[in-house]
Design a protein around this motif. Structure first.
Motif, PDB file in Angstrom:
ATOM      1  N   ASP A   1       4.722  -3.205  -8.786  1.00  0.00           N
ATOM      2  CA  ASP A   1       3.906  -2.906  -7.555  1.00  0.00           C
ATOM      3  C   ASP A   1       2.549  -3.035  -7.588  1.00  0.00           C
ATOM      4  OD1 ASP A   1       4.008  -1.764  -4.978  1.00  0.00           O
ATOM      5  OD2 ASP A   1       4.589   0.066  -5.452  1.00  0.00           O
TER       6      ASP A   1
ATOM      7  N   ARG B   1       4.133  11.821   3.923  1.00  0.00           N
ATOM      8  CA  ARG B   1       2.613  11.994   3.217  1.00  0.00           C
ATOM      9  C   ARG B   1       1.351  12.701   3.735  1.00  0.00           C
ATOM     10  NH1 ARG B   1       0.675   8.964  -1.118  1.00  0.00           N
ATOM     11  NH2 ARG B   1      -1.118   8.221   0.182  1.00  0.00           N
TER      12      ARG B   1
ATOM     13  N   GLN C   1      -7.040   7.703   1.644  1.00  0.00           N
ATOM     14  CA  GLN C   1      -5.731   6.833   1.553  1.00  0.00           C
ATOM     15  C   GLN C   1      -5.954   5.076   1.773  1.00  0.00           C
ATOM     16  OE1 GLN C   1      -2.160   7.938   3.182  1.00  0.00           O
ATOM     17  NE2 GLN C   1      -2.652   8.042   5.273  1.00  0.00           N
TER      18      GLN C   1
ATOM     19  N   ALA D   1       5.598   7.031   4.490  1.00  0.00           N
ATOM     20  CA  ALA D   1       4.301   7.221   4.481  1.00  0.00           C
ATOM     21  C   ALA D   1       3.651   7.864   5.609  1.00  0.00           C
ATOM     22  CB  ALA D   1       3.816   5.765   4.538  1.00  0.00           C
TER      23      ALA D   1
ATOM     24  N   ASN E   1      13.216   7.968  -1.889  1.00  0.00           N
ATOM     25  CA  ASN E   1      12.152   7.209  -2.438  1.00  0.00           C
ATOM     26  C   ASN E   1      12.154   7.223  -3.969  1.00  0.00           C
ATOM     27  OD1 ASN E   1       9.251   6.091  -2.144  1.00  0.00           O
ATOM     28  ND2 ASN E   1       8.516   8.188  -3.077  1.00  0.00           N
TER      29      ASN E   1
ATOM     30  N   ARG F   1       9.787  -0.611  -1.344  1.00  0.00           N
ATOM     31  CA  ARG F   1       9.511   0.278  -2.520  1.00  0.00           C
ATOM     32  C   ARG F   1      10.727   1.175  -3.019  1.00  0.00           C
ATOM     33  NH1 ARG F   1       5.350   2.893  -1.514  1.00  0.00           N
ATOM     34  NH2 ARG F   1       3.756   1.363  -1.720  1.00  0.00           N
TER      35      ARG F   1
ATOM     36  N   TRP G   1       0.881  -1.083   0.068  1.00  0.00           N
ATOM     37  CA  TRP G   1       0.102   0.040  -0.042  1.00  0.00           C
ATOM     38  C   TRP G   1       0.918   1.290   0.025  1.00  0.00           C
ATOM     39  CZ3 TRP G   1      -2.173  -1.621   5.269  1.00  0.00           C
ATOM     40  CH2 TRP G   1      -2.886  -2.619   5.431  1.00  0.00           C
ATOM     41  N   GLU G   2       0.400   2.338  -0.647  1.00  0.00           N
ATOM     42  CA  GLU G   2       1.198   3.247  -0.633  1.00  0.00           C
ATOM     43  C   GLU G   2       1.493   4.015   0.691  1.00  0.00           C
ATOM     44  OE1 GLU G   2       2.202   4.503  -3.908  1.00  0.00           O
ATOM     45  OE2 GLU G   2       3.691   6.081  -2.865  1.00  0.00           O
ATOM     46  N   HIS G   3       0.463   3.828   1.715  1.00  0.00           N
ATOM     47  CA  HIS G   3       0.247   4.408   2.906  1.00  0.00           C
ATOM     48  C   HIS G   3       0.884   3.488   4.041  1.00  0.00           C
ATOM     49  CE1 HIS G   3      -3.575   2.232   3.223  1.00  0.00           C
ATOM     50  NE2 HIS G   3      -3.215   2.012   4.170  1.00  0.00           N
TER      51      HIS G   3
ATOM     52  N   GLY H   1       6.856   1.355   2.258  1.00  0.00           N
ATOM     53  CA  GLY H   1       7.646   2.410   1.810  1.00  0.00           C
ATOM     54  C   GLY H   1       9.268   2.203   1.932  1.00  0.00           C
TER      55      GLY H   1
END
Ligand SMILES: N[C@@H](CCC(=O)N[C@@H](CS)C(=O)NCC(=O)O)C(=O)O
Length: 451
Positions: free
Chosen positions: A45, A246, A148, A242, A269, A27, A17-19, A24
């Motif tokens: 991803d 973010r 999110q 994250a 990142n 990735r 998940w991005e969040h 993080g």
């Protein structure tokens, strides 16, 4: 039209998940290896939707936690540290882990910062997200947070429905409108981690102290060990990306008070980083004839500092590890040892495996004054928190790196001198004694004692 994928995959599959905190970290790492041409077939991803969590990830690893990776050879890996270990072994080029024999200090420091970032900075990062999502906060990122999470919960729905799905989930799973009266889910987890009305300001102060040390460091160096990223940087990306970059409230603080840390987030990142002197980037000037001439963008010749040096500006960050986290790790190991030796635990039996909250099945043991809780201190304030056996597993990683680093007389001397400058620093050299009766084995997502 839907597509079916074949198994095993042509590329690494990252389920994330991005969040997510630990997504993080992985990735950023995979993106770096791919950019360096050092990740073989590369990676895809994949948003880990509830359908995939239940129907695939939990089936393969026994856990619905993210990140998880499926390698092109079919190996399934759950856990950010194990994913990095697996990829480093398979793709040793552009390694992010300093060699223990030739760079003993840099190697040890990389593992210590990974541990600090994964398992200590997680507490204030987690708190920031959920404190500023509670009812009645004048500074609030509740809407952003709903969006999110909703993007994962209802990925096919329209924007407003996605947000509503996030809001509904926060109520159902975390009781967000009664977070202080009846803490559930993430709010219960914060209490298990030792965050309550008495300690929360001290946890936030600890985080701001670390950010101030990092801001000073990044005024001299682009990455933690110099001009190229290492395991330490990708570990630190977990709290920084994250949650602190973010999420809107800490993200505003980061942008206004710690702009160099923001640049480092973008650089590490590896996205939206044209102004941030990204790895591999060239800065261009013009020669006398007006031709473009490229030069490396990063500090320190785009490499870790020579001769196994640790940048002096990184020492205060390590100071936080030794002053704040090490005492907690040390009493955690003692408490876990007592528990493992007690009648309450079956030899070689399962131990709690989660970081963000007590583990289902172990809640009684890990809360209140249970046998898997202990006293701790943050910023001079006393609190009580759960023991997290996963931290012992991570200490075993540090121990393995340390064994390699001190294998030669020069390595040992270098490490001893280095550790002597921190309070209780030399205790790290006796990790084997501390861990001898609380050894932990990890199988998939599950942890067991080795007794
Ligand atoms: N130690 C693991 C921690 C993974 C983890 O806790 N992931 C969180 C998101 S950042 C999660 O999925 N939590 C939900 C769960 O544990 O079911 C790692 O390094 O990957």
């Amino acid at each position: 039209m839907s597509t079916r994928t074949t198994d095993p995959p042509a590329r690494y599959r990252l389920f994330s998940w991005e969040h997510s905190y630990f997504s993080g970290k992985v990735r950023g790492y995979l993106r770096y290896k791919q950019a360096m041409g050092a990740l073989g077939p590369g990676y895809e991803d994949i948003l880990a939707t509830p359908e995939l969590l239940q129907g695939l990830l939990t089936q393969r690893s026994g856990s619905g936690a993210v990140p998880q990776v499926e390698a092109p050879d079919g190996t399934w890996i759950q856990d950010s540290s194990e994913i990095i270990d697996f990829c480093e072994a398979a793709h040793p080029q552009s390694s992010v882990i300093p060699d223990a024999a030739s760079k003993p200090r840099q190697c040890l420091v990389a593992y210590l910062i990974e541990l600090l970032a994964d398992e200590w900075m997680v507490v204030p990062g987690f708190w920031e997200r959920w404190y500023f999502s509670e009812d009645g906060r004048s500074l609030s990122h509740r809407g952003f947070n709903e969006q999110q999470w909703g993007a994962v919960m209802a990925p096919d729905a329209t924007g407003d429905v996605r947000r509503a799905a996030g809001a509904e989930f926060f109520e159902a799973a975390f009781g967000i409108s009664h977070s202080r009266k009846n803490p559930k889910g993430v709010y219960a987890g914060l209490i298990h981690l030792g965050v309550d009305e008495r300690t929360e300001a001290a946890w936030q102060a600890s985080q701001h102290r670390l950010l101030a040390h990092l801001e000073a460091h990044f005024s001299k160096h682009d990455y933690l060990l110099g001009g190229a990223p290492s395991l330490a940087d990708f570990g630190l990306l977990a709290p920084l990306y994250a949650h602190l970059y973010r999420d809107a409230v800490p993200g505003f603080v980061l942008r206004t008070h710690f702009p160099l840390v923001c640049e480092w987030v973008e650089r590490t990142n590896g996205e939206g980083a044209l102004n941030a002197r990204m790895y591999g980037q060239k800065l261009y000037g013009l020669d006398d004839d007006g031709n473009l001439v490229g030069r490396p963008a990063n500090s320190d010749g785009s490499a870790w500092l020579p001769d196994d040096q640790i940048p002096p500006s990184l020492l205060p960050v390590l100071g936080v590890f030794f002053e704040e986290m090490w005492p907690v790790l040390s009493t955690s190991a003692e408490t876990l040892t007592r528990y493992i030796k007690s009648d309450a635990h079956t030899s070689n039996g399962e131990l709690p495996g989660k970081t963000f909250s007590a583990t289902p099945g172990f809640v009684k043991l890990q809360t209140e004054d249970g046998p898997l809780t202990h006293d701790f201190e943050i910023g001079g304030i006393k609190g009580r928190r759960m023991v997290i056996p996963y931290q012992i597993w991570m200490l075993q990683r540090v121990e393995q790196a340390l064994d390699r680093a001190v294998a030669t007389a020069t390595g040992r001397e270098s490490i001893e001198t280095f550790l002597a400058q921190f309070p209780r620093g030399s205790e790290i050299l006796k990790l084997a004694d501390l861990l001898k009766d609380c050894r932990v084995r990890k199988q998939g997502a599950l942890l067991y004692s080795v007794s």
